[in-house]
Motif scaffolding. Sequence first.
Motif, PDB file in Angstrom:
ATOM      1  N   UNK A  59       0.794  -1.229   0.000  1.00  0.00           N
ATOM      2  CA  UNK A  59       0.000   0.000   0.000  1.00  0.00           C
ATOM      3  C   UNK A  59       0.822   1.272   0.000  1.00  0.00           C
ATOM      4  N   UNK A  60       1.737   1.383   0.962  1.00  0.00           N
ATOM      5  CA  UNK A  60       2.642   2.512   1.008  1.00  0.00           C
ATOM      6  C   UNK A  60       1.968   3.869   0.968  1.00  0.00           C
ATOM      7  N   UNK A  61       2.734   4.858   0.516  1.00  0.00           N
ATOM      8  CA  UNK A  61       2.243   6.228   0.518  1.00  0.00           C
ATOM      9  C   UNK A  61       1.225   6.489  -0.581  1.00  0.00           C
ATOM     10  N   UNK A  62       1.200   5.659  -1.628  1.00  0.00           N
ATOM     11  CA  UNK A  62       0.165   5.801  -2.654  1.00  0.00           C
ATOM     12  C   UNK A  62      -1.215   5.588  -2.034  1.00  0.00           C
ATOM     13  N   UNK A  63      -1.385   4.497  -1.317  1.00  0.00           N
ATOM     14  CA  UNK A  63      -2.668   4.227  -0.664  1.00  0.00           C
ATOM     15  C   UNK A  63      -2.958   5.291   0.389  1.00  0.00           C
ATOM     16  N   UNK A  64      -1.930   5.729   1.107  1.00  0.00           N
ATOM     17  CA  UNK A  64      -2.109   6.755   2.115  1.00  0.00           C
ATOM     18  C   UNK A  64      -2.672   8.035   1.502  1.00  0.00           C
ATOM     19  N   UNK A  65      -2.128   8.458   0.372  1.00  0.00           N
ATOM     20  CA  UNK A  65      -2.617   9.662  -0.315  1.00  0.00           C
ATOM     21  C   UNK A  65      -4.076   9.494  -0.739  1.00  0.00           C
ATOM     22  N   UNK A  66      -4.402   8.339  -1.281  1.00  0.00           N
ATOM     23  CA  UNK A  66      -5.760   8.115  -1.776  1.00  0.00           C
ATOM     24  C   UNK A  66      -6.769   8.126  -0.636  1.00  0.00           C
ATOM     25  N   UNK A  67      -6.400   7.548   0.507  1.00  0.00           N
ATOM     26  CA  UNK A  67      -7.287   7.574   1.666  1.00  0.00           C
ATOM     27  C   UNK A  67      -7.471   9.006   2.146  1.00  0.00           C
ATOM     28  N   UNK A  68      -6.388   9.762   2.241  1.00  0.00           N
ATOM     29  CA  UNK A  68      -6.469  11.136   2.697  1.00  0.00           C
ATOM     30  C   UNK A  68      -7.301  12.018   1.793  1.00  0.00           C
ATOM     31  N   UNK A  69      -7.324  11.696   0.490  1.00  0.00           N
ATOM     32  CA  UNK A  69      -8.073  12.498  -0.478  1.00  0.00           C
ATOM     33  C   UNK A  69      -9.529  12.058  -0.598  1.00  0.00           C
ATOM     34  N   UNK A  70      -9.932  11.017   0.134  1.00  0.00           N
ATOM     35  CA  UNK A  70     -11.322  10.563   0.095  1.00  0.00           C
ATOM     36  C   UNK A  70     -11.684   9.765  -1.132  1.00  0.00           C
ATOM     37  N   UNK A  71     -10.677   9.198  -1.805  1.00  0.00           N
ATOM     38  CA  UNK A  71     -10.922   8.439  -3.036  1.00  0.00           C
ATOM     39  C   UNK A  71     -11.455   7.039  -2.725  1.00  0.00           C
ATOM     40  N   UNK A  72     -11.074   6.496  -1.577  1.00  0.00           N
ATOM     41  CA  UNK A  72     -11.249   5.072  -1.283  1.00  0.00           C
ATOM     42  C   UNK A  72     -12.467   4.822  -0.391  1.00  0.00           C
ATOM     43  N   UNK A  73     -13.328   3.922  -0.824  1.00  0.00           N
ATOM     44  CA  UNK A  73     -14.416   3.413   0.016  1.00  0.00           C
ATOM     45  C   UNK A  73     -14.120   2.007   0.523  1.00  0.00           C
ATOM     46  N   UNK A  74     -13.270   1.296  -0.210  1.00  0.00           N
ATOM     47  CA  UNK A  74     -12.941  -0.085   0.117  1.00  0.00           C
ATOM     48  C   UNK A  74     -11.505  -0.330  -0.317  1.00  0.00           C
ATOM     49  N   UNK A  75     -10.771  -1.132   0.444  1.00  0.00           N
ATOM     50  CA  UNK A  75      -9.378  -1.385   0.096  1.00  0.00           C
ATOM     51  C   UNK A  75      -9.008  -2.819   0.451  1.00  0.00           C
ATOM     52  N   UNK A  76      -8.292  -3.454  -0.454  1.00  0.00           N
ATOM     53  CA  UNK A  76      -7.724  -4.780  -0.220  1.00  0.00           C
ATOM     54  C   UNK A  76      -6.216  -4.651  -0.372  1.00  0.00           C
ATOM     55  N   UNK A  77      -5.464  -5.083   0.637  1.00  0.00           N
ATOM     56  CA  UNK A  77      -4.032  -4.810   0.664  1.00  0.00           C
ATOM     57  C   UNK A  77      -3.312  -5.859   1.511  1.00  0.00           C
ATOM     58  N   UNK A  78      -1.982  -5.918   1.347  1.00  0.00           N
ATOM     59  CA  UNK A  78      -1.167  -6.802   2.184  1.00  0.00           C
ATOM     60  C   UNK A  78      -0.515  -6.034   3.324  1.00  0.00           C
ATOM     61  N   UNK A  79      -0.085  -4.802   3.069  1.00  0.00           N
ATOM     62  CA  UNK A  79       0.434  -3.961   4.135  1.00  0.00           C
ATOM     63  C   UNK A  79       0.422  -2.511   3.674  1.00  0.00           C
ATOM     64  N   UNK A  80       0.568  -1.594   4.614  1.00  0.00           N
ATOM     65  CA  UNK A  80       0.602  -0.173   4.274  1.00  0.00           C
ATOM     66  C   UNK A  80       1.438   0.578   5.301  1.00  0.00           C
TER      67      UNK A  80
END
Length: 244
Positions: free
Chosen positions: A49-70
């Motif tokens: 997930x890293x900082x890409x997923x972090x940015x998307x969550x912060x921007x309100x893009x994500x309603x659902x996420x499947x990941x191994x780690x972040x």
Amino acid sequence: MTARLTAVVGSVSPGDTVWLGNFGVQLFAVADELIRWGLTGLHVVIGSGGLVLDRLIGAGVVDEVTFAHCWSAVGPAPAWEFRRAWQDGAAIRWHELPLGALSAALGAAARDVPFAPVVVSPESGYLADDWAGGMLAEIASPFGPATVVRALPIDVAFVHASLADPGGDAHFGYAPGDAVAAAQAARRVVVVAERVVDSVREVDLPGLLVDTVVEVPGAAAPDGVPGLYPRDVAAYEAYAGRGA
């Protein structure tokens, strides 16, 4: 088959399940375009997930996420938006899976079967505390009990490549992780290439699976790409410091 990234990302719709990047290489260029388009309601699937997923969550893009780690790979430091959303009970559906189970879920979707057997320790939180958010189940069969993971079909897979040709043949230049499995599980595949060339000799992802190729030099920056450019450690440290 070639196109501009902004046009391709603009065709993503709210509610789509979107795969991003390759394990260990973050597609910041795609994440930034998703944010710029103001997309919401996405199910983002990402191994690392890293900082890409972090940015998307912060921007309100994500309603659902499947990941191994972040987390941030530099430090290591927390991914602050991810951490706050998880701890504050944000209205996001979380599915944390071991990387092998995530790969199996993609493989099941590619084969058009409802689930795949996996090995997950019964003492782990994946099963005992349902970290997987309903993605894992215990079933009985004539051959004995098994743990299974639900198939995970992808609407659009954005896959990174060091090189690609106009026909879609792509060369990663590093270990592909789950990128090929994600492409096989996807309804539409977009290769985001650092460079488009006339022909690719060493093919890691065949053009038969690819719908669109976009050329984006520095697509992973500030992350790095093995053999091309290093991770911008200072940028990662600055991002971590802003969230503290």
